[in-house]
Write a protein that holds these residues in place. Structure first.
Motif, PDB file in Angstrom:
ATOM      1  N   GLY A  30       0.786  -1.224   0.000  1.00 15.99           N
ATOM      2  CA  GLY A  30       0.000   0.000   0.000  1.00 15.99           C
ATOM      3  C   GLY A  30       0.823   1.281   0.000  1.00 15.99           C
ATOM      4  N   LEU A  31       2.117   1.196   0.253  1.00 20.43           N
ATOM      5  CA  LEU A  31       2.959   2.397   0.295  1.00 20.43           C
ATOM      6  C   LEU A  31       3.246   2.909  -1.114  1.00 20.43           C
ATOM      7  N   ILE A  32       3.368   4.227  -1.251  1.00 20.43           N
ATOM      8  CA  ILE A  32       3.709   4.823  -2.546  1.00 20.43           C
ATOM      9  C   ILE A  32       5.214   5.029  -2.696  1.00 20.43           C
ATOM     10  N   GLN A  33       5.960   4.869  -1.603  1.00 23.93           N
ATOM     11  CA  GLN A  33       7.396   5.174  -1.649  1.00 23.93           C
ATOM     12  C   GLN A  33       8.226   3.949  -2.044  1.00 23.93           C
ATOM     13  N   TRP A  34       7.921   3.376  -3.209  1.00 29.29           N
ATOM     14  CA  TRP A  34       8.773   2.301  -3.712  1.00 29.29           C
ATOM     15  C   TRP A  34       9.977   2.896  -4.441  1.00 29.29           C
ATOM     16  N   ARG A  35       9.709   3.835  -5.310  1.00 33.47           N
ATOM     17  CA  ARG A  35      10.779   4.511  -6.054  1.00 33.47           C
ATOM     18  C   ARG A  35      10.635   6.018  -5.828  1.00 33.47           C
ATOM     19  N   VAL A  36      11.672   6.632  -5.330  1.00 34.80           N
ATOM     20  CA  VAL A  36      11.654   8.061  -5.012  1.00 34.80           C
ATOM     21  C   VAL A  36      12.407   8.807  -6.104  1.00 34.80           C
ATOM     22  N   TRP A  37      11.686   9.674  -6.827  1.00 35.66           N
ATOM     23  CA  TRP A  37      12.277  10.452  -7.910  1.00 35.66           C
ATOM     24  C   TRP A  37      12.643  11.851  -7.408  1.00 35.66           C
ATOM     25  N   LEU A  38      13.843  12.272  -7.716  1.00 33.43           N
ATOM     26  CA  LEU A  38      14.285  13.639  -7.434  1.00 33.43           C
ATOM     27  C   LEU A  38      14.311  14.406  -8.750  1.00 33.43           C
ATOM     28  N   VAL A  39      13.562  15.513  -8.824  1.00 34.10           N
ATOM     29  CA  VAL A  39      13.432  16.269 -10.065  1.00 34.10           C
ATOM     30  C   VAL A  39      13.776  17.735  -9.807  1.00 34.10           C
ATOM     31  N   SER A  40      14.178  18.410 -10.877  1.00 37.38           N
ATOM     32  CA  SER A  40      14.548  19.827 -10.757  1.00 37.38           C
ATOM     33  C   SER A  40      13.395  20.759 -11.126  1.00 37.38           C
ATOM     34  N   ASP A  41      12.505  20.306 -11.992  1.00 38.14           N
ATOM     35  CA  ASP A  41      11.366  21.133 -12.413  1.00 38.14           C
ATOM     36  C   ASP A  41      10.329  21.162 -11.291  1.00 38.14           C
ATOM     37  N   ARG A  42      10.203  22.299 -10.623  1.00 40.08           N
ATOM     38  CA  ARG A  42       9.297  22.413  -9.487  1.00 40.08           C
ATOM     39  C   ARG A  42       8.030  23.199  -9.821  1.00 40.08           C
ATOM     40  N   GLU A  43       7.743  23.336 -11.090  1.00 43.92           N
ATOM     41  CA  GLU A  43       6.528  24.045 -11.481  1.00 43.92           C
ATOM     42  C   GLU A  43       5.288  23.289 -11.012  1.00 43.92           C
ATOM     43  N   ALA A  44       5.294  21.986 -11.176  1.00 46.58           N
ATOM     44  CA  ALA A  44       4.180  21.160 -10.703  1.00 46.58           C
ATOM     45  C   ALA A  44       4.549  20.441  -9.417  1.00 46.58           C
ATOM     46  N   GLY A  53       4.746   4.258  -6.581  1.00 50.58           N
ATOM     47  CA  GLY A  53       4.432   3.019  -5.887  1.00 50.58           C
ATOM     48  C   GLY A  53       3.929   1.956  -6.838  1.00 50.58           C
ATOM     49  N   VAL A  54       3.373   0.913  -6.293  1.00 51.16           N
ATOM     50  CA  VAL A  54       2.848  -0.162  -7.124  1.00 51.16           C
ATOM     51  C   VAL A  54       1.508   0.237  -7.739  1.00 51.16           C
ATOM     52  N   TRP A  55       0.722   1.039  -7.019  1.00 51.12           N
ATOM     53  CA  TRP A  55      -0.630   1.353  -7.477  1.00 51.12           C
ATOM     54  C   TRP A  55      -0.792   2.784  -7.961  1.00 51.12           C
ATOM     55  N   ARG A  56       0.081   3.704  -7.565  1.00 47.67           N
ATOM     56  CA  ARG A  56      -0.090   5.084  -7.994  1.00 47.67           C
ATOM     57  C   ARG A  56       1.226   5.846  -7.881  1.00 47.67           C
ATOM     58  N   ALA A  57       1.256   6.985  -8.589  1.00 43.80           N
ATOM     59  CA  ALA A  57       2.388   7.906  -8.523  1.00 43.80           C
ATOM     60  C   ALA A  57       1.893   9.214  -7.922  1.00 43.80           C
ATOM     61  N   CYS A  58       2.665   9.775  -6.980  1.00 42.69           N
ATOM     62  CA  CYS A  58       2.212  10.956  -6.241  1.00 42.69           C
ATOM     63  C   CYS A  58       3.351  11.954  -6.060  1.00 42.69           C
ATOM     64  N   CYS A  74      -2.062  12.697  -7.055  1.00 41.11           N
ATOM     65  CA  CYS A  74      -1.840  11.271  -7.285  1.00 41.11           C
ATOM     66  C   CYS A  74      -2.595  10.814  -8.520  1.00 41.11           C
ATOM     67  N   GLU A  75      -1.998   9.887  -9.236  1.00 44.71           N
ATOM     68  CA  GLU A  75      -2.628   9.260 -10.383  1.00 44.71           C
ATOM     69  C   GLU A  75      -2.457   7.754 -10.267  1.00 44.71           C
ATOM     70  N   PRO A  76      -3.512   6.990 -10.560  1.00 51.82           N
ATOM     71  CA  PRO A  76      -3.406   5.536 -10.436  1.00 51.82           C
ATOM     72  C   PRO A  76      -2.596   4.915 -11.572  1.00 51.82           C
ATOM     73  N   ILE A  77      -1.937   3.818 -11.248  1.00 48.70           N
ATOM     74  CA  ILE A  77      -1.174   3.055 -12.242  1.00 48.70           C
ATOM     75  C   ILE A  77      -1.928   1.751 -12.487  1.00 48.70           C
ATOM     76  N   GLY A  78      -2.458   1.605 -13.679  1.00 50.86           N
ATOM     77  CA  GLY A  78      -3.242   0.420 -14.008  1.00 50.86           C
ATOM     78  C   GLY A  78      -2.368  -0.722 -14.494  1.00 50.86           C
ATOM     79  N   LEU A  79      -2.837  -1.922 -14.241  1.00 54.64           N
ATOM     80  CA  LEU A  79      -2.082  -3.106 -14.644  1.00 54.64           C
ATOM     81  C   LEU A  79      -1.957  -3.214 -16.157  1.00 54.64           C
ATOM     82  N   THR A  80      -3.014  -2.831 -16.877  1.00 55.82           N
ATOM     83  CA  THR A  80      -3.037  -3.019 -18.328  1.00 55.82           C
ATOM     84  C   THR A  80      -2.676  -1.754 -19.105  1.00 55.82           C
TER      85      THR A  80
END
Length: 229
Positions: A30-44, A53-58, A74-80
């Motif tokens: 259930g955790l979203i912190q599987w892969r932590v991305w560091l980005v420079s564009d802070r507009e969004a 995470g496995v089910w969504r990106a936030c 957050c946006e869901p990540i679908g299997l298909t």
């Protein structure tokens, strides 16, 4: 059947390990912190950090907010979905199967220990119950380990994900590292594996093996001698 209980103390501890390991596996899923991305564009992405995470990106944002998530988008990540990488799709399927196998294993452990402490008709059935329980726990550990290691490898090689525009995610992170989701999942997997090994190593006490090998229909010589008198 107290002589059986003398050999089940380690398995009682294994059941506790299995329950904790199964719980941690469920938390990791259930955790979203599987892969932590560091980005420079802070507009969004206001904080410069996004979580996959496995089910969504936030990510936290001051401009794009998902209702019900506070300041988080957050946006869901679908299997298909076409953009879903195979390691995340494998996580969605294998982690759920791991939870199912782990739940069955823990239930089998409860049944086996109940037979040990409250009696069983034949001690050989107890041995079979422990081996089956151990096999299910080891299967659960193996199924969760595959997506965990796969995602960890993707993080180590800085693999990117082609998210669609509505995710507001950059095409690639500047860098990324493994999050707490993978760490919690690894701990749960190790505990499930240790639990499975302990269950499989159950050995019947010597007295129990002797009683099982004795035939219940064998005549009592002492009784026969009294019959002749």
């Amino acid at each position: 059947m107290t002589y059986l209980a003398h050999g089940g103390r380690a398995q009682l501890g294994a059941l506790w390990l299995g329950c904790v390991g199964w719980t941690l596996t469920a938390v990791a899923l259930g955790l979203i912190q599987w892969r932590v991305w560091l980005v420079s564009d802070r507009e969004a992405i206001s904080s410069g950090v996004a979580w996959v995470g496995v089910w969504r990106a936030c990510f936290n944002s001051h401009t794009h907010v998902t209702p019900g998530f506070g300041v988080m988008h957050c946006e869901p990540i679908g299997l298909t979905e076409a953009f879903t990488p195979p390691e995340i799709a494998a996580g969605q399927v294998l982690m759920l199967l791991s939870l199912l196998a782990g739940l069955s294993g823990n239930a089998g452990g409860v049944y086996a220990l109940r037979s040990v402490y409250f009696g069983a008709e034949r001690s050989s059935s107890v041995r079979l119950a422990f081996v089956t329980t151990g096999a299910l726990c080891l299967l659960a550990a193996a199924m969760s380990l595959v997506p965990l290691l796969w995602n960890l490898s993707s993080v180590a090689t800085n693999q990117t994900i082609g998210f669609p525009p509505e995710f507001k995610m950059p095409p690639a992170p500047e860098s990324q590292h493994a999050g707490s989701g993978i760490g919690v999942g690894m701990v749960g997997t190790v505990l499930m594996a240790v639990s499975g090994v302990i269950f499989c190593t159950y050995r019947l006490p010597a007295r129990s093996r002797h009683l099982d090998s004795a035939s219940p229909e064998r005549d009592n010589p002492a009784f026969e001698s009294h019959e002749h008198l």
